[in-house]
Write a protein that holds these residues in place. Structure first.
Motif, mmCIF file in Angstrom:
data_model
loop_
_atom_site.group_PDB
_atom_site.id
_atom_site.type_symbol
_atom_site.label_atom_id
_atom_site.label_comp_id
_atom_site.label_asym_id
_atom_site.label_seq_id
_atom_site.Cartn_x
_atom_site.Cartn_y
_atom_site.Cartn_z
ATOM 1 N N HIS A 1 -12.016 -16.815 3.518
ATOM 2 C CA HIS A 1 -10.977 -17.160 4.373
ATOM 3 C C HIS A 1 -9.814 -17.621 3.609
ATOM 4 O O HIS A 1 -8.856 -18.251 4.236
ATOM 5 N N SER A 2 -9.627 -17.329 2.247
ATOM 6 C CA SER A 2 -8.543 -17.413 1.558
ATOM 7 C C SER A 2 -7.278 -16.581 2.134
ATOM 8 O O SER A 2 -7.571 -15.378 2.511
ATOM 9 N N VAL A 3 -6.159 -17.208 2.249
ATOM 10 C CA VAL A 3 -4.840 -16.241 2.392
ATOM 11 C C VAL A 3 -4.188 -15.839 1.130
ATOM 12 O O VAL A 3 -3.146 -15.208 1.306
ATOM 13 N N GLU A 4 -4.888 -16.168 -0.119
ATOM 14 C CA GLU A 4 -3.947 -15.694 -1.159
ATOM 15 C C GLU A 4 -4.772 -14.517 -1.688
ATOM 16 O O GLU A 4 -5.950 -14.242 -1.541
ATOM 17 N N TRP A 5 -3.900 -13.477 -2.286
ATOM 18 C CA TRP A 5 -4.430 -12.036 -2.489
ATOM 19 C C TRP A 5 -3.389 -11.504 -3.524
ATOM 20 O O TRP A 5 -2.112 -11.928 -3.582
ATOM 21 N N ASP A 6 -4.073 -10.577 -4.253
ATOM 22 C CA ASP A 6 -3.157 -9.705 -5.086
ATOM 23 C C ASP A 6 -3.751 -8.448 -4.908
ATOM 24 O O ASP A 6 -4.216 -8.037 -3.813
ATOM 25 N N THR A 7 -3.467 -7.386 -5.882
ATOM 26 C CA THR A 7 -3.734 -6.163 -5.535
ATOM 27 C C THR A 7 -4.688 -5.476 -6.887
ATOM 28 O O THR A 7 -4.831 -5.997 -7.845
ATOM 29 N N GLN A 8 -5.537 -4.555 -6.481
ATOM 30 C CA GLN A 8 -6.349 -3.902 -7.415
ATOM 31 C C GLN A 8 -6.026 -2.345 -7.202
ATOM 32 O O GLN A 8 -6.349 -1.815 -6.055
ATOM 33 N N GLU A 9 -5.502 -1.588 -8.416
ATOM 34 C CA GLU A 9 -5.437 -0.192 -8.285
ATOM 35 C C GLU A 9 -6.837 0.442 -8.189
ATOM 36 O O GLU A 9 -7.958 0.192 -9.179
ATOM 37 N N SER A 10 -7.227 1.526 -7.543
ATOM 38 C CA SER A 10 -8.363 2.125 -7.539
ATOM 39 C C SER A 10 -8.436 3.396 -8.395
ATOM 40 O O SER A 10 -7.110 3.784 -8.809
ATOM 41 N N PHE B 1 0.735 -1.195 0.131
ATOM 42 C CA PHE B 1 -0.044 -0.088 -0.162
ATOM 43 C C PHE B 1 0.691 1.314 0.105
ATOM 44 O O PHE B 1 0.691 2.140 -0.841
ATOM 45 N N TRP B 2 1.888 1.220 0.902
ATOM 46 C CA TRP B 2 2.612 2.498 1.095
ATOM 47 C C TRP B 2 3.699 2.705 -0.091
ATOM 48 O O TRP B 2 4.049 3.694 -0.697
ATOM 49 N N ASP B 3 4.229 1.405 -0.831
ATOM 50 C CA ASP B 3 4.945 1.587 -1.999
ATOM 51 C C ASP B 3 4.100 2.053 -3.088
ATOM 52 O O ASP B 3 4.653 3.034 -3.904
ATOM 53 N N ALA B 4 2.843 1.664 -3.224
ATOM 54 C CA ALA B 4 1.987 2.314 -4.304
ATOM 55 C C ALA B 4 1.669 3.820 -4.012
ATOM 56 O O ALA B 4 1.935 4.525 -5.052
ATOM 57 N N ILE B 5 1.576 4.071 -2.843
ATOM 58 C CA ILE B 5 1.127 5.674 -2.582
ATOM 59 C C ILE B 5 2.530 6.433 -3.055
ATOM 60 O O ILE B 5 2.472 7.373 -3.588
ATOM 61 N N ALA B 6 3.562 5.992 -2.584
ATOM 62 C CA ALA B 6 5.109 6.672 -3.039
ATOM 63 C C ALA B 6 5.079 6.843 -4.504
ATOM 64 O O ALA B 6 5.708 7.499 -4.991
ATOM 65 N N GLU B 7 4.463 5.890 -5.458
ATOM 66 C CA GLU B 7 4.493 5.890 -6.931
ATOM 67 C C GLU B 7 3.187 6.747 -7.104
ATOM 68 O O GLU B 7 2.971 6.950 -8.500
ATOM 69 N N GLY B 8 2.419 7.227 -6.394
ATOM 70 C CA GLY B 8 1.227 8.182 -6.820
ATOM 71 C C GLY B 8 0.067 7.249 -7.023
ATOM 72 O O GLY B 8 -0.836 7.918 -7.887
ATOM 73 N N ARG B 9 0.000 6.175 -6.604
ATOM 74 C CA ARG B 9 -1.243 5.140 -6.826
ATOM 75 C C ARG B 9 -1.811 4.764 -5.552
ATOM 76 O O ARG B 9 -1.386 4.672 -4.296
ATOM 77 N N LEU B 10 -3.228 4.560 -5.803
ATOM 78 C CA LEU B 10 -3.967 3.997 -4.681
ATOM 79 C C LEU B 10 -4.389 2.548 -4.883
ATOM 80 O O LEU B 10 -4.936 2.278 -5.855
ATOM 81 N N VAL B 11 -3.842 1.742 -4.096
ATOM 82 C CA VAL B 11 -4.112 0.082 -4.381
ATOM 83 C C VAL B 11 -4.694 -0.551 -2.827
ATOM 84 O O VAL B 11 -4.693 -0.171 -1.884
ATOM 85 N N PHE B 12 -5.540 -1.564 -3.208
ATOM 86 C CA PHE B 12 -6.022 -2.403 -2.314
ATOM 87 C C PHE B 12 -5.911 -4.009 -2.514
ATOM 88 O O PHE B 12 -5.367 -4.274 -3.477
#
Length: 134
Positions: free
Chosen positions: A48-57, A16-27
């Motif tokens: 209840h999965s522990v697998e995830w990726d990101t989505q840009e807002s 999350f913070w890496d994306a903010i530093a790049e000017g992006r908001l991700v979840f």
């Protein structure tokens, strides 16, 4: 002394913070069921999965609710408007609303993300959308 406490990224929110530093908001997005979530969590609350990726807002949404926050011991230079934004992706996100006339703020108004340097810390903030928010 800075008025902002710098975030201390963890394994759960470093992305999350890496994306903010790049000017992006991700979840986080669950890799199994696709549910997006914020704040970051190690497990999907739906499946209840522990697998995830990101989505840009898109960084666009509307005010769900808001308050004018007053510091308890020293006055703020300008009124601080704290907002709960419902982003177009369906996530609610807490931040500040910048540059808005307090008398013109209303629930439902369209807002857009801006990433601002606040005392040396890059933080996601919002401003009123200038194009009507379409």
């Amino acid at each position: 002394m800075p008025s902002v406490i710098p975030p201390t990224p963890t394994l759960d929110d470093q992305f999350f913070w890496d994306a903010i530093a790049e000017g992006r908001l991700v979840f986080q997005r669950c890799a199994e069921c696709g549910v997006v979530r914020h704040p970051p969590a190690p497990m999907c609350g739906e499946c209840h999965s522990v697998e995830w990726d990101t989505q840009e807002s898109t960084g666009r949404g509307h005010l769900y609710t808001w308050i004018v926050s007053h510091h308890p011991t020293k006055p703020d230079a300008e009124p601080r408007v704290v907002v709960l934004v419902e982003l177009d992706e369906g996530i609610r996100f807490v931040a500040n609303l910048l540059g808005a006339d307090i008398d013109a703020i209303e629930n439902g108004m369209r807002v857009a993300l801006t990433i601002e340097d606040v005392d040396g810390v890059l933080l996601p903030q919002f401003r009123a959308a200038t194009d009507g928010g379409a």
